[in-house]
Write an enzyme that holds these catalytic residues in place. Structure first.
Site, PDB file in Angstrom:
ATOM      1  N   ARG A  28       3.824   4.364  -5.165  1.00  0.00           N
ATOM      2  CA  ARG A  28       4.638   3.216  -4.740  1.00  0.00           C
ATOM      3  C   ARG A  28       5.918   3.669  -4.053  1.00  0.00           C
ATOM      4  O   ARG A  28       6.572   2.886  -3.375  1.00  0.00           O
ATOM      5  CB  ARG A  28       5.002   2.356  -5.966  1.00  0.00           C
ATOM      6  CG  ARG A  28       3.808   1.678  -6.595  1.00  0.00           C
ATOM      7  CD  ARG A  28       4.179   1.101  -7.939  1.00  0.00           C
ATOM      8  NE  ARG A  28       5.070  -0.037  -7.839  1.00  0.00           N
ATOM      9  CZ  ARG A  28       4.688  -1.291  -7.732  1.00  0.00           C
ATOM     10  NH1 ARG A  28       3.412  -1.573  -7.675  1.00  0.00           N
ATOM     11  NH2 ARG A  28       5.567  -2.263  -7.685  1.00  0.00           N
ATOM     12  N   TRP A  74      13.537   2.946  -6.609  1.00  0.00           N
ATOM     13  CA  TRP A  74      13.655   3.039  -5.156  1.00  0.00           C
ATOM     14  C   TRP A  74      14.977   2.335  -4.863  1.00  0.00           C
ATOM     15  O   TRP A  74      15.078   1.117  -5.003  1.00  0.00           O
ATOM     16  CB  TRP A  74      12.473   2.305  -4.527  1.00  0.00           C
ATOM     17  CG  TRP A  74      12.231   2.562  -3.088  1.00  0.00           C
ATOM     18  CD1 TRP A  74      11.622   3.657  -2.545  1.00  0.00           C
ATOM     19  CD2 TRP A  74      12.525   1.685  -1.990  1.00  0.00           C
ATOM     20  NE1 TRP A  74      11.530   3.512  -1.185  1.00  0.00           N
ATOM     21  CE2 TRP A  74      12.071   2.319  -0.819  1.00  0.00           C
ATOM     22  CE3 TRP A  74      13.122   0.426  -1.882  1.00  0.00           C
ATOM     23  CZ2 TRP A  74      12.200   1.744   0.434  1.00  0.00           C
ATOM     24  CZ3 TRP A  74      13.248  -0.137  -0.631  1.00  0.00           C
ATOM     25  CH2 TRP A  74      12.792   0.512   0.513  1.00  0.00           C
ATOM     26  N   GLY A 101      13.104  -5.390  -8.551  1.00  0.00           N
ATOM     27  CA  GLY A 101      13.533  -6.587  -7.832  1.00  0.00           C
ATOM     28  C   GLY A 101      15.026  -6.555  -7.586  1.00  0.00           C
ATOM     29  O   GLY A 101      15.669  -5.510  -7.715  1.00  0.00           O
ATOM     30  N   GLU A 470       0.194  -1.830  15.865  1.00  0.00           N
ATOM     31  CA  GLU A 470      -0.189  -1.256  14.569  1.00  0.00           C
ATOM     32  C   GLU A 470      -0.314   0.269  14.680  1.00  0.00           C
ATOM     33  O   GLU A 470       0.080   1.002  13.762  1.00  0.00           O
ATOM     34  CB  GLU A 470      -1.498  -1.902  14.093  1.00  0.00           C
ATOM     35  CG  GLU A 470      -2.219  -1.216  12.948  1.00  0.00           C
ATOM     36  CD  GLU A 470      -1.356  -0.957  11.712  1.00  0.00           C
ATOM     37  OE1 GLU A 470      -0.261  -1.512  11.615  1.00  0.00           O
ATOM     38  OE2 GLU A 470      -1.779  -0.153  10.868  1.00  0.00           O
ATOM     39  N   LYS A 474       1.529   3.171  12.343  1.00  0.00           N
ATOM     40  CA  LYS A 474       0.858   4.288  11.648  1.00  0.00           C
ATOM     41  C   LYS A 474       1.498   5.615  12.042  1.00  0.00           C
ATOM     42  O   LYS A 474       1.775   6.459  11.194  1.00  0.00           O
ATOM     43  CB  LYS A 474      -0.645   4.351  11.986  1.00  0.00           C
ATOM     44  CG  LYS A 474      -1.527   3.356  11.328  1.00  0.00           C
ATOM     45  CD  LYS A 474      -1.697   3.480   9.839  1.00  0.00           C
ATOM     46  CE  LYS A 474      -0.705   2.674   9.055  1.00  0.00           C
ATOM     47  NZ  LYS A 474      -0.824   1.248   8.986  1.00  0.00           N
ATOM     48  N   LYS A 587       4.942   1.416  -1.272  1.00  0.00           N
ATOM     49  CA  LYS A 587       3.637   0.780  -1.084  1.00  0.00           C
ATOM     50  C   LYS A 587       3.699  -0.736  -1.236  1.00  0.00           C
ATOM     51  O   LYS A 587       3.123  -1.467  -0.456  1.00  0.00           O
ATOM     52  CB  LYS A 587       2.638   1.375  -2.089  1.00  0.00           C
ATOM     53  CG  LYS A 587       1.227   0.829  -1.960  1.00  0.00           C
ATOM     54  CD  LYS A 587       0.609   1.224  -0.635  1.00  0.00           C
ATOM     55  CE  LYS A 587      -0.773   0.629  -0.412  1.00  0.00           C
ATOM     56  NZ  LYS A 587      -1.104   0.657   1.038  1.00  0.00           N
TER      57      LYS A 587
HETATM   58  C1  F6R Z   1       2.203   0.006   6.794  1.00  0.00           C
HETATM   59  C2  F6R Z   1       2.070  -0.900   5.690  1.00  0.00           C
HETATM   60  C3  F6R Z   1       3.048  -2.006   5.561  1.00  0.00           C
HETATM   61  C4  F6R Z   1       2.411  -3.213   4.849  1.00  0.00           C
HETATM   62  C5  F6R Z   1       3.469  -4.283   4.557  1.00  0.00           C
HETATM   63  C6  F6R Z   1       2.865  -5.491   3.884  1.00  0.00           C
HETATM   64  O1  F6R Z   1       1.157   0.923   6.837  1.00  0.00           O
HETATM   65  O2  F6R Z   1       1.216  -0.739   4.855  1.00  0.00           O
HETATM   66  O3  F6R Z   1       3.577  -2.379   6.782  1.00  0.00           O
HETATM   67  O4  F6R Z   1       1.404  -3.729   5.634  1.00  0.00           O
HETATM   68  O5  F6R Z   1       4.474  -3.766   3.744  1.00  0.00           O
HETATM   69  O6  F6R Z   1       2.253  -5.136   2.687  1.00  0.00           O
HETATM   70  P1  F6R Z   1       1.110  -6.008   2.052  1.00  0.00           P
HETATM   71  O7  F6R Z   1      -0.087  -5.879   2.927  1.00  0.00           O
HETATM   72  O8  F6R Z   1       0.896  -5.400   0.698  1.00  0.00           O
HETATM   73  O9  F6R Z   1       1.613  -7.411   2.000  1.00  0.00           O
END
Ligand code: F6R
Length: 592
Positions: A28, A74, A101, A470, A474, A587
């Site tokens: 995470r 974090w 949070g 996108e 990456k 994450k």
């Molecule tokens: C980049 C990535 C992030 C997520 C974003 C939303 O590779 O994974 O940009 O797409 O933080 O996260 P989710 O999909 O969990 O809502």
């Protein structure tokens, strides 16, 4: 983003167990960590900045205790220091807690507590919660004190609280994930922000809902809803995740494991209950306005969806990033439909957009990978992505599956779900052939050639324009190379000025009606000295380097992103960056 892990039960090595649990949450992202546990009638705390590292070097592992809480932080409020790391003590060290949070009104609460004589040891918002709870415990029970503190707390959070003189743990949440693992032994419980942390011990879980408090005491649980002001009976859910899928296996990193898993994940995504797809398609058709909402990569999947709905089903669908959705709230009403797209189902910005939409009476569909996540639970319809656990910070397999589901929906709106399915089945089988060691080797060679560049660009048109965006995400997040995506047609309106000799430009050239135009844009780049990496079913004269992808018609966004995911991964490894845990990123982004 921050991780919580707590243990309550009969095992006496809870400090060790909690540190191991925190290690399972490392994916995470975190910059410091800490644990607190009962020791000789007191509370012991151990905090460190940096990574947990080799657990065997941690002295506290040997301490015996049956109750412990842990946290990987974090940083948000206050820098990365040992003092700011969690757990945090209250004024008299009667209360200790961990928190995910943001406490939005912490300054105001802190001022009030300071007036009452409290002094603070850290710069965090979290410490304020510990002081606030302790303040109430002077006149109220532990449980009531947490409840009363919650009534004053603004923002999204999850907390686990321990009190020096009580053999109990209290967990509570509002907007940030917190899950209870029910241990195999009677009276044994785990509390964590994500299931993999305790999967080794149990697959029986209880999801805490927003505004609920759970007390663990005397070997049993008590759940209370702070809004309805009533006790609640919770269901134990057995999840079918296996430990193996939560581990890397023979792969050096989760990212490459997850890229490779796209051989299977697409097939699972397509295998949806046709009735759910048809029902959602009906809702899309009958809604007065449809909004796709997501953040980051999931947001890019939504943007692809916009093109697909327009092209395949002649349907106008809007898109907003979760963090921008509020600006459109005046257009959201009972006749609106919101489709939230997310891997984790816990992203704060997307959740907030859903709350706004729900508040205006809209119906909510979510396309989520983590079943039973907060988003899934607040939706009227849920379409599971079925990609399996995604642990690398950079989303890969969840993305292609999300796009596949949006495509299936677009076809279903056109009454042609079977055509969409056929197209995707073909794409899945072609991906299976494409992902082989020779293909990877080919991409490694390009990575070797461009590994020292400062900037690179990606261009695409139509539904491959969001894929260019996108691709940039990456490359940025795991290689740390400056990367930007552009619509091919936009180059001449500005970005062409960025191209000089040997600037790498990835051109996404699908075999569609945009082919001629994107090739023209690629020629414009080449004329300015650009080094062209073509991602395309066919080689073109303008390409300096060709990455072949299968010709899968409208499913081209799905196959085009895969070689770029691989390139980003290879670049990360060559540049000695950990692709699974990019700096500054997390994450699951559970704060706004
Ligand atoms: C980049 C990535 C992030 C997520 C974003 C939303 O590779 O994974 O940009 O797409 O933080 O996260 P989710 O999909 O969990 O809502």
């Amino acid at each position: 983003m921050c991780g919580i892990f707590a243990y309550f039960g009969e095992k006496t090595h809870s400090p060790k167990l909690v540190i191991e649990g925190l290690k399972k949450l490392e994916y995470r992202g975190y910059d410091s960590w800490g644990i607190a546990y009962k020791k000789d009638g007191d509370i012991a705390i151990h905090k460190e900045i940096g990574k947990i590292g080799d657990v065997h070097n941690i002295e506290e592992l040997k301490d015996e205790s049956k109750i412990a809480i842990g946290h990987s932080r974090w940083a948000t409020h206050g820098g990365v220091t040992q003092k700011n790391a969690h757990p945090h003590f209250s004024e008299n060290k009667e209360i200790v807690l961990v928190h995910n949070g943001i406490l939005e009104n912490y300054l105001e609460l802190k001022k009030n507590l300071e007036k009452k004589g409290h002094t603070f040891r850290s710069q965090t918002d979290t410490e304020v919660i510990a002081h606030l709870i302790e303040d109430y415990t002077r006149t109220h029970s532990f449980f009531d004190s947490v409840k009363m503190a919650m009534a004053e707390m603004e923002g999204r959070y999850a907390i686990v609280v321990m009190k020096k003189d009580e053999d109990a743990l209290i967990a509570a949440r509002r907007g940030s994930p917190l899950i209870l693992g029910v241990g195999k032994k009677h009276g044994e419980y785990f509390v964590a922000s994500d299931i993999p942390a305790f999967l080794k011990y149990t697959n029986k879980v209880i999801y805490l809902d927003d505004n609920q408090i759970c007390t663990l005491k005397n070997g049993s649980t008590h759940f209370f809803d702070t809004i309805k002001k009533t006790d609640v009976q919770k269901r134990i859910i057995e999840i079918d995740w296996d430990i193996e899928s939560a581990e890397k296996g023979e792969f050096p990193h989760f990212m490459i494991k997850e890229i490779t898993e796209q051989k299977d994940t697409l097939t699972r995504a397509i295998n949806q209950d046709p009735e759910t797809i048809k029902q959602v398609a009906k809702k899309i058709e009958s809604a007065e306005s449809v909004f796709l909402v997501g953040c980051g990569t999931a947001g890019k999947a939504c943007m692809v969806g916009q093109y697909l709905f327009s092209k395949i089903s002649n349907k106008q669908v809007s898109f907003a990033f979760g963090s921008e959705f509020e600006n459109y709230k005046n257009f959201i009403n009972k006749k609106s439909l919101i489709i939230a797209v997310s891997q984790s189902g816990e992203t704060a910005d997307t959740l907030e957009a859903m709350e706004i939409a729900k508040g205006n009476g809209a119906k909510i569909v979510s396309i989520v990978n983590v079943e039973n996540s907060s988003m899934a639970r607040m939706s009227d319809f849920v379409i599971p992505v079925k990609a399996g656990q995604e642990k690398a910070v950079a989303s890969t397999k969840a993305t292609t599956s999300q796009i596949a589901i949006l495509m299936l929906l677009a076809y279903a709106c056109d009454g042609e779900i079977n055509i969409g399915k056929q197209l995707l089945v073909n794409a899945a089988s072609q991906i299976n052939d494409m992902l082989n060691p020779r293909y990877e080797e080919h991409i490694s060679k390009i990575a070797e050639k461009i590994k020292h560049v400062e900037s690179m660009y990606i261009i695409g048109r139509g539904e491959n324009y969001p894929i260019a965006l996108e691709s940039a995400i990456k490359l940025q997040e795991v290689s740390y190379i400056h990367a930007e995506g552009f619509a091919g047609g936009e180059l001449k309106h500005g970005p062409l000025a960025l191209i000089s000799k040997d600037t790498p430009v990835i051109a996404l050239v699908a075999n569609d009606e945009q082919k001629k135009n994107i090739i023209s844009n690629t020629i414009e780049v080449k004329a300015r000295g650009g080094f062209i990496i073509g991602v395309s079913p066919e080689n073109q004269e303008v390409f300096d380097y060709w990455i072949r992808v299968p010709d899968v018609g409208e499913a081209s966004p799905i196959v085009n992103i895969i070689p770029v995911q691989l390139l980003a991964y290879k670049l990360a490894v060559l540049r000695h960056v950990d692709p699974d845990k990019p700096r500054n990123l997390a994450k699951s982004v559970t704060v706004k």
